[in-house]
Each structure stands twice: as structure tokens, then as C-alpha cells.
Scaffold this active site. Structure first.
Site, PDB file in Angstrom:
ATOM      1  N   LYS A  30       9.166  12.168  -9.181  1.00  0.00           N
ATOM      2  CA  LYS A  30       9.818  10.861  -9.356  1.00  0.00           C
ATOM      3  C   LYS A  30       8.770   9.756  -9.301  1.00  0.00           C
ATOM      4  CE  LYS A  30      11.715   7.647  -6.996  1.00  0.00           C
ATOM      5  NZ  LYS A  30      11.246   6.543  -7.858  1.00  0.00           N
ATOM      6  N   GLU A  88       2.532  11.664   3.343  1.00  0.00           N
ATOM      7  CA  GLU A  88       1.296  10.868   3.368  1.00  0.00           C
ATOM      8  C   GLU A  88       1.733   9.418   3.414  1.00  0.00           C
ATOM      9  OE1 GLU A  88      -1.676  12.059   3.458  1.00  0.00           O
ATOM     10  OE2 GLU A  88      -1.527  14.108   2.692  1.00  0.00           O
ATOM     11  N   CYS A 129      -3.876   2.699   0.803  1.00  0.00           N
ATOM     12  CA  CYS A 129      -3.434   3.128   2.135  1.00  0.00           C
ATOM     13  C   CYS A 129      -4.606   3.307   3.090  1.00  0.00           C
ATOM     14  CB  CYS A 129      -2.656   4.424   2.007  1.00  0.00           C
ATOM     15  SG  CYS A 129      -3.580   5.731   1.188  1.00  0.00           S
ATOM     16  N   GLU A 160       0.937  -3.073   8.507  1.00  0.00           N
ATOM     17  CA  GLU A 160       0.220  -2.797   7.250  1.00  0.00           C
ATOM     18  C   GLU A 160       0.552  -3.904   6.246  1.00  0.00           C
ATOM     19  OE1 GLU A 160       1.611   0.439   4.715  1.00  0.00           O
ATOM     20  OE2 GLU A 160      -0.478   1.024   4.382  1.00  0.00           O
TER      21      GLU A 160
END
Ligand code: NAD
Length: 488
Positions: free
Chosen positions: A182, A257, A290, A387
Site C-alpha cells: 500500500k 520501523e 526518520c 519528532e
């Protein structure tokens, strides 16, 4: 949309439909995707939902026995062709990536084969050697097999969809699984094109299916399907919690992840010029990475010497249109994400953070944000703990290694860390105490596909890369045969 639509992206013709069982399929509704380059419409993508997710899983389920039966060598021949085909189309992929998520036209690192193709070739090669592990026990001979597990649901974010997608597709297919991938709703086109390249390379119908749509609709239906045997997800911890809960109902194994808030440690004995240049690299992909070392933790005694070097290196970064070869910092992905980044910086400054550089939107407007470094930040503040996923770093100093370790490890994350030091013992001592899936010492972003990659704490579950990917995608089986029961 009937699924047959194609759009032109920078001169590349890209299919828009879902790819299910080898056919392009549409959905009653679609949604518009914009390019972050200037916010203009790029094209429409079908908004898949439960029906399309079920059809994609059905196609992958039907094809699984034949694909698994080919064995690593049979699959490897096809996957090698797939990897070559990706390599041949790299310029096209690059153009699509530049338009749909703002990747730099000049920026993709090449390690021999382009990384996207290498993701497929590496695991195809590795799979050929997987079925030969033997362990001699006292009474039995153990023969370890890596059996394909079935249908893998692969879900990826928008910041590097092709690279992260193939990082999952490669090992899943090499292991003998069939796949439903996806793509992210903000940047769906490179994986849509990948499906076509796979077909052209001879991947049998239904082995690689592409399901478009939002996470809440297509993604949710996919991860809830009991026919899915593995879920591999890269994205935010918040989404991982939702997927984990859905997977629990079917006891489907997950690999996650997730995000990061990684420390970038600079010791007084480091090569400061090299460290400063590497700080500037943290702004690549406009900080939407990331792994970025977003918390600069600098030994106090050298901060006055280091800072001018860092600011000079950051000053050289050209912000702007990612199609231009001189650009080093492109746009943020979407107005909603831009507002999030801007809000975090504004609140930090209102809280007393000192702006060392940048501090807000780029004067040219659009989705461009200035590379920003903020000092005088409190360890417990939002800007240090959250973040940002944008071109924003914080700067803190430390005096003792104990103080450093406690600052470095004091977030919910544990994805990566970067450390610059000229002292091998010190580097080893500090690295061993950092909570992180990867610690880079005097380097950054070097990824050997044979090495484990992943995060601790809220940065993930499990590791990808090397054998770790196969441990996840396969049903690992031990055949323990009593010695002496067969004539040799
Ligand atoms: P996100 O979690 O919002 O979305 C990621 C993907 O999940 C998208 O394809 C989305 O459609 C899908 N999704 C959303 N809800 C879903 C649901 N309920 N069920 C199934 N699928 C669903 O993340 P994002 O904003 O696209 O990406 C940014 C995040 O990804 C950051 O936190 C970043 O650190 C992380 N990331 C991690 C790595 C890594 O390797 N650790 C790499 C890149 C990005």
C-alpha cells in the site's frame, strides 16, 4: 476512476489504478495528489477500500502456491530481471519521486547499483543460500528451513516510498511470499510505476499487488484481513499502535520501523570540520528522514569553535525547487505537514528557544522551510521530545559522559544515533550505552543491507536487513532427524 488512467509526471507515463492480479483496477472514488514542488495538482489516484483490499489479498493468496513452489533459484531468475529493470528505469523513478514527494533530482546516493534495485537483487541473492543451515545435535541432525509464509502486507510512508517499499518487497518476494503493497496517499506514484516495471520484467500476475488508498480505509482493511500472514509497516508510532491492535486479532506477526528523535553527539576530540559538514547533511529530504540526528549534543568545551563551522555549512545549503541540480533542501510534503513543523518551531521559540539559523518558512514561500537550529531548549520541552520530521535541529551541550548518555537516551525513541569522536575507546564506550538500533561513528546514513536495521523502544519492533528480514517473512522450520535412522 476505472483504473486504466495514466498521468504524465515530468515526461514519465505513470499508471494510476490499483494493480490486482495483473490487472489495473479502479475504485468508485478517487482523490487528488498534489506535488510539493508548488502545491499544484499532480493527478488522481483511486481511493481503495475494503473491497479492493480483499481483492488484492485474494489475488496474492491465489498466486502464492505457484510462486512459493518456484524455490529460491526459480524466483531469483525473475527477481534478478526485476532488479535490472528497476535499474534501467531509475531516471524515470527519480523524476516521479521528485514530483510526488520532492526528492532531490540530484540527490540520490548510488552504491554501484541504485539502492532501489539493489534492495531486490541483494535479497534475491541471499535467498538462494538460505536453505542450507544445519546444526549437529547430540542425537539428531537439525536442518533449518526458511519456508515462505504466505501473503505479506507492506505499508510504507511518503518520505521515501520507493526505497522503503523495495526494502520490504525484495525480501518478501525472495522469501517466496506474495505481496500487497500500500503506497502512501501523499506520494503514491513511484510504487504504482514499480508495479508496471515488475510486470514488464516477468513477475507472474498476482505476485506483487499495489493497493492505493488512505491508511484509514485501504490500509486498515488490508491489515485486518486474516489471510495476511505478515505485516511489515514503516511509519509513525501512532499508526503502528492501530495496526498492532488490528494484527493482534489474527495474531499476525508485525515488523515495525517507526519514528526517531536521534542524538547527534560531537565530542571535543572529534574532527570538527567533518562533524559540521555531517550536521548539514541532517537537512537532506528537508529533514523528512526518520534517521536524522536531530538533537545535536555537543561537548561544552568546543561548542564555540564548532558552531561557526556548522552555521557556515548550513548556510551553503540551497533551499528550493528539487528539480534544480544545486538544490540541497527541497519542500515539505504537504500543507498539513508544513503547518505541523511551523507550529512546533513557533511554540519552541515562544518557550524561549534561541534561533541560531532559519526559524521559519523560506522567504520564497510555498512548502519550503528554512534549515533551522534552535538552542536554549529544555530537555523536557516539546521540541526536544517530539519528532518534527522537518529541517529542524536542536542544540544542547554536555560536560560529562554520564550527562551525555542521560540526555541522549531521554526520549521515547531509539532508532539511531550519530557520534563523532577521535578516540576509539571513547567512541566504543559511548556507543555501547546509547539506546539505538544503529549508531554511526564518524559517518552517517551508511547502510549495508546485510546489517540489521531497526529501532528500539517506540522506534520499532524487529529488525530488517540481512537474515533478519527472512527471519520475519519466513516460517522458520527445524527438521530434527534422529541420527542413524536412514541408510547413508
Ligand atoms: P503514517 O504512520 O501516517 O503513515 C504511514 C503509512 O501507513 C501510510 O501509507 C498510511 O496510509 C498508512 N496507514 C495509516 N493509517 C493506517 C491504518 N490504520 N492501517 C494501515 N495503514 C495505515 O506515517 P507518515 O506520516 O506517512 O510517515 C512519517 C513517519 O514514518 C515518521 O514517524 C517517520 O519517522 C517514519 N519513518 C520511519 C522509517 C524507519 O525506517 N524507521 C523510515 C521512514 C519514515
Amino acid at each position: 476512476m476505472d483504473g486504466s488512467e495514466r498521468i504524465d509526471i515530468g515526461g514519465v507515463s505513470v499508471p494510476c489504478g490499483h494493480l490486482i492480479g495483473g490487472r489495473r483496477v479502479g475504485s468508485p472514488d478517487g482523490y487528488e495528489v498534489i506535488t510539493p514542488i508548488d502545491g499544484s495538482p499532480l493527478g488522481h489516484i483511486p481511493a481503495g477500500g475494503p473491497a479492493e483490499a480483499a481483492a488484492a489479498v485474494a489475488a496474492a493468496t491465489a498466486t502464492f502456491p505457484a510462486w512459493a513452489a518456484l524455490g529460491p533459484d526459480g524466483r531469483g531468475e525473475i527477481l534478478d530481471r526485476f532488479a535490472d529493470a528497476i535499474g534501467e528505469r531509475m531516471a524515470d523513478f527519480q523524476r516521479v519521486d521528485t514530483h510526488d514527494h520532492g526528492a532531490l533530482a540530484a540527490g540520490r546516493p548510488h552504491h554501484g547499483m541504485p539502492r532501489t534495485a539493489w534492495n531486490v537483487k541483494f535479497f534475491s541473492d541471499r535467498a538462494r543460500g538460505l536453505h542450507h543451515d544445519t546444526i549437529d545435535g547430540d542425537v539428531v541432525d537439525n536442518s533449518v528451513r526458511y519456508d515462505p509464509s504466505g501473503v505479506s502486507a507492506l505499508i510504507v510512508p511518503w518520505n521515501a516510498p520507493l526505497m522503503l517499499g523495495t526494502w520490504k518487497i525484495g525480501p518478501a518476494l525472495a522469501a517466496g511470499n506474495t505481496v500487497v503493497v500500500k503506497p502512501p496517499e501523499f506520494a503514491p506514484f513511484s510504487l504504482s510505476l514499480l508495479g508496471e516495471v515488475a510486470q514488464e520484467a516477468g513477475l507472474p500476475d498476482g505476485v506483487l499487488n499495489v493497493l492505493h488508498g488512505t491508511g484509514a480505509s485501504a490500509g486498515d482493511a488490508l491489515v485486518r484481513d486474516p489471510r495476511v500472514s505478515r505485516i511489515s509497516f514503516t511509519g509513525s508510532p501512532a499508526t503502528a499502535r492501530v495496526i498492532g491492535a488490528a494484527a493482534a486479532a489474527n495474531l499476525t506477526p508485525v515488523s515495525f520501523e517507526l519514528g526517531g528523535k536521534s542524538p547527534f553527539v560531537i565530542c571535543a576530540d572529534a574532527d570538527l570540520a567533518s562533524a559540521a559538514r555531517t550536521v548539514a547533511v541532517q537537512f537532506m529530504n528537508a529533514g523528512q528522514v526518520c534517521l536524522a540526528g536531530t538533537r545535536l549534543l555537543v561537548e561544552e568545551s568546543i561548542v564555540d569553535e564548532l558552531l561557526p563551522l556548522v552555521l557556515a555549512a548550513v548556510d551553503e545549503l540551497v533551499v528550493g525547487d528539487p528539480r534544480r541540480p544545486e538544490t540541497r533542501v527541497g519542500p515539505l510534503i504537504h500543507p498539513s505537514h508544513f503547518a505541523k513543523v511551523q507550529g512546533l518551531v513557533e511554540r519552541a521559540v515562544a518557550d524561549g528557544a534561541r534561533v541560531l539559523c532559519g526559524g521559519g518558512p523560506h522567504p520564497d514561500g510555498g512548502l519550503y522551510f528554512q534549515p533551522t537550529i534552535l538552542a536554549d531548549v529544555d530537555q523536557r520541552s516539546e521540541i526536544v521530545q517530539t519528532e518534527v520530521f522537518g529541517p529542524v535541529l536542536t542544540l544542547q551541550t554536555w560536560r560529562t559522559e554520564d550527562e551525555l548518555i542521560s540526555l541522549a537516551n531521554d526520549t521515547i525513541y531509539g532508532l539511531a544515533a550519530t557520534l563523532f569522536s577521535g578516540d576509539a575507546d571513547r567512541a566504543e564506550r559511548i556507543s555501547s550505552q546509547l539506546v539505538a538500533g544503529t549508531v554511526w561513528v564518524n559517518c552517517f546514513y551508511v547502510r549495508d543491507l546485510a546489517a540489521p536495521f531497526g529501532g528500539s523502544r517506540a522506534s520499532g519492533i524487529g529488525r530488517e536487513g540481512g537474515t533478519w528480514s527472512f527471519d520475519f517473512f519466513c516460517d522458520v522450520k527445524n527438521i530434527a532427524t534422529r541420527r542413524g535412522t536412514f541408510a547413508s
